[in-house]
Design a protein around this motif. Structure first.
Motif, mmCIF file in Angstrom:
data_model
loop_
_atom_site.group_PDB
_atom_site.id
_atom_site.type_symbol
_atom_site.label_atom_id
_atom_site.label_comp_id
_atom_site.label_asym_id
_atom_site.label_seq_id
_atom_site.Cartn_x
_atom_site.Cartn_y
_atom_site.Cartn_z
ATOM 1 N N GLU A 73 0.828 -1.210 0.000
ATOM 2 C CA GLU A 73 0.000 0.000 0.000
ATOM 3 C C GLU A 73 0.865 1.263 0.000
ATOM 4 O O GLU A 73 0.626 2.190 -0.780
ATOM 5 N N LYS A 74 1.866 1.327 0.859
ATOM 6 C CA LYS A 74 2.735 2.512 0.948
ATOM 7 C C LYS A 74 3.537 2.701 -0.336
ATOM 8 O O LYS A 74 3.744 3.825 -0.793
ATOM 9 N N SER A 75 4.001 1.602 -0.913
ATOM 10 C CA SER A 75 4.732 1.686 -2.177
ATOM 11 C C SER A 75 3.825 2.217 -3.284
ATOM 12 O O SER A 75 4.222 3.093 -4.062
ATOM 13 N N ASN A 76 2.616 1.699 -3.345
ATOM 14 C CA ASN A 76 1.658 2.151 -4.356
ATOM 15 C C ASN A 76 1.331 3.631 -4.200
ATOM 16 O O ASN A 76 1.166 4.342 -5.195
ATOM 17 N N GLU A 77 1.238 4.109 -2.960
ATOM 18 C CA GLU A 77 0.975 5.529 -2.714
ATOM 19 C C GLU A 77 2.051 6.411 -3.333
ATOM 20 O O GLU A 77 1.788 7.535 -3.732
ATOM 21 N N ALA A 132 6.757 4.610 7.920
ATOM 22 C CA ALA A 132 5.320 4.333 8.000
ATOM 23 C C ALA A 132 5.054 2.943 8.580
ATOM 24 O O ALA A 132 4.151 2.760 9.400
ATOM 25 N N SER A 133 5.873 1.972 8.172
ATOM 26 C CA SER A 133 5.642 0.610 8.657
ATOM 27 C C SER A 133 5.987 0.466 10.138
ATOM 28 O O SER A 133 5.251 -0.186 10.879
ATOM 29 N N SER A 134 7.072 1.076 10.594
ATOM 30 C CA SER A 134 7.401 0.958 12.025
ATOM 31 C C SER A 134 6.355 1.667 12.883
ATOM 32 O O SER A 134 5.956 1.152 13.935
ATOM 33 N N HIS A 135 5.885 2.806 12.421
ATOM 34 C CA HIS A 135 4.813 3.517 13.138
ATOM 35 C C HIS A 135 3.562 2.639 13.210
ATOM 36 O O HIS A 135 2.951 2.480 14.270
ATOM 37 N N TRP A 136 3.185 2.045 12.080
ATOM 38 C CA TRP A 136 2.007 1.199 12.010
ATOM 39 C C TRP A 136 2.170 -0.051 12.883
ATOM 40 O O TRP A 136 1.238 -0.453 13.586
ATOM 41 N N ILE A 137 3.338 -0.696 12.841
ATOM 42 C CA ILE A 137 3.590 -1.893 13.657
ATOM 43 C C ILE A 137 3.401 -1.567 15.136
ATOM 44 O O ILE A 137 2.776 -2.338 15.876
ATOM 45 N N ASN A 138 3.909 -0.415 15.569
ATOM 46 C CA ASN A 138 3.748 -0.021 16.972
ATOM 47 C C ASN A 138 2.298 0.315 17.300
ATOM 48 O O ASN A 138 1.790 -0.073 18.355
ATOM 49 N N ASP A 139 1.607 1.038 16.413
ATOM 50 C CA ASP A 139 0.192 1.374 16.638
ATOM 51 C C ASP A 139 -0.675 0.123 16.733
ATOM 52 O O ASP A 139 -1.590 0.051 17.553
ATOM 53 N N GLN A 140 -0.407 -0.839 15.879
ATOM 54 C CA GLN A 140 -1.195 -2.081 15.834
ATOM 55 C C GLN A 140 -0.753 -3.084 16.905
ATOM 56 O O GLN A 140 -1.388 -4.124 17.065
ATOM 57 N N LYS A 141 0.355 -2.772 17.594
ATOM 58 C CA LYS A 141 0.920 -3.679 18.602
ATOM 59 C C LYS A 141 1.139 -5.076 18.002
ATOM 60 O O LYS A 141 0.797 -6.096 18.594
#
Length: 144
Positions: free
Chosen positions: A37-41, A78-87
């Motif tokens: 998703e982030k790559s496509n963005e 973006a992925s590290s932020h998301w990984i932490n948010d999603q636990k």
């Protein structure tokens, strides 16, 4: 020439901080989807991807108007932020600071796609660290 024709095929790989094995089956699938998703963005085509328990393999076609370091910074951030948010993992997650990016000839795309798809089998014979050091030697980053 009236038009620009650019193909920047890149094999990008990076690891979890301290190379800890943190991703399990379910989190691998979720992370894979997010990275695509982030790559496509950023208008970068993902040609192959594999999320291992402690590292990532990503084969992309990087658009001419996008700087490699910006792409990697945005995807990793973006992925590290998301990984932490999603636990998705226990404790605070972070990637290692650096990454590897290796150019790929158009004639080798199918070979590399197969290689990336078969990471589970490949790492039964060779560790990520051994593999990464081999790439660095092959690309002239250091001698034996």
């Amino acid at each position: 020439m009236l038009h620009s024709f650019v193909r920047n095929y890149l094999h990008i790989t990076w690891a979890v901080k301290e190379r800890l094995s943190v991703f399990q089956s379910n989190s691998k699938i979720k992370l894979k989807d997010l990275l695509i998703e982030k790559s496509n963005e950023m208008k970068s085509s993902v040609l192959a991807i594999n999320v291992q328990s402690e590292h990532i393999h990503l084969l992309i076609d990087l658009p001419a108007n996008l700087c490699l370091s910006d792409f990697v910074q945005k995807v990793k951030g973006a992925s590290s932020h998301w990984i932490n948010d999603q636990k998705l993992v226990q404790g605070k997650f972070s990637w290692q600071r650096g990454y590897g990016a290796f150019s790929v000839s158009a004639s080798q795309i199918d070979v590399l796609k197969k290689y990336i798809r078969n990471q589970d089998e490949h790492h039964r014979r060779k560790s990520f660290e051994e593999e990464y050091n081999e790439w660095k030697r092959n690309y002239g980053f250091f001698d034996d």
